[in-house]
Design a protein around this motif. Structure first.
Motif, PDB file in Angstrom:
ATOM      1  N   LEU A 110      11.434   5.050   1.651  1.00 36.84           N
ATOM      2  CA  LEU A 110      10.614   4.496   3.164  1.00 36.84           C
ATOM      3  C   LEU A 110      11.553   3.036   3.629  1.00 36.84           C
ATOM      4  O   LEU A 110      12.949   3.008   3.215  1.00 36.84           O
ATOM      5  CB  LEU A 110       9.709   3.363   2.174  1.00 36.84           C
ATOM      6  N   ASN A 119       0.694  -1.254   0.204  1.00 40.39           N
ATOM      7  CA  ASN A 119      -0.391   0.251  -0.161  1.00 40.39           C
ATOM      8  C   ASN A 119       1.329   0.980   0.700  1.00 40.39           C
ATOM      9  O   ASN A 119       0.670   2.349  -0.702  1.00 40.39           O
ATOM     10  CB  ASN A 119      -1.034   0.338   1.363  1.00 40.39           C
ATOM     11  N   ARG A 120       2.011   1.540   0.812  1.00 46.44           N
ATOM     12  CA  ARG A 120       2.632   2.672   0.733  1.00 46.44           C
ATOM     13  C   ARG A 120       3.373   2.478  -0.287  1.00 46.44           C
ATOM     14  O   ARG A 120       3.658   4.477  -0.389  1.00 46.44           O
ATOM     15  CB  ARG A 120       3.717   2.148   2.125  1.00 46.44           C
TER      16      ARG A 120
END
Length: 176
Positions: A69, A19-20
């Motif tokens: 991330l 999702n990220r």
């Protein structure tokens, strides 16, 4: 100019990472046309193979954001000539078409194979590039095509050896 690119992302195994990653593409207005993910040869390291239509400039920015991330090892943008890739398709065909025998030649001529046969249908497997797989649909339609399903792209990067050596070194140091 927009064209097709393959993006590879090497990640740790974390809930929500898909999702990220996909949100970063969405925010930049880039539609993902294919997404495949699986564990690499290094336990705990996963590889995302993402196919998109975009410009190189936009993708370079996306990759930069993805690499920020915490769970990401590295992300890369690849031109078509930098990867070896295939997709897999399954075709469900009416068993009645086997009576004529013509379809068996078609299957052989297109380097496909029959996976299973039942009283009502049989399933053909074929690998290739997207256009090759969709062209095969047209050839199968006269034989009673019931259903079609295709995977996303599976790819190997031609120049990724040094990066994989780096990942193996990380694995060895974490085990020590």
């Amino acid at each position: 100019m927009q064209k097709e690119y393959t993006v590879t992302v090497y990640t740790e195994d974390r809930i929500g990472i898909t999702n990220r990653i996909t949100i970063i593409f969405t925010r930049r207005g880039i539609n993902i046309t294919s997404l495949t993910t699986a564990e690499t040869e290094i336990p705990g390291v996963y590889k995302f193979i993402i196919t998109v239509m975009s410009t190189r400039e936009k993708l370079d920015k996306v990759v930069g954001q993805i690499e920020k991330l915490i769970e990401i090892h590295r992300a890369f943008v690849h031109e078509e000539d930098e990867v070896v890739y295939q997709e897999l398709a399954l075709y469900k065909i009416s068993t009645k078409s086997l009576e004529s025998g013509d379809i068996e030649r078609l299957i052989r001529d297109h380097q496909a194979r029959i996976l299973t046969i039942t009283a009502d249908y049989f399933v053909i497997e074929k690998t290739g590039h997207q256009q090759e797989l969709t062209d095969f649909i047209k050839k199968l339609e006269p034989y009673g095509l019931i259903e079609y399903s295709k995977s996303g792209r599976v790819a190997i990067v031609k120049w990724s050896r040094r990066f994989h050596e780096h990942l193996k070194e990380l694995q060895a140091s974490s085990e020590a």
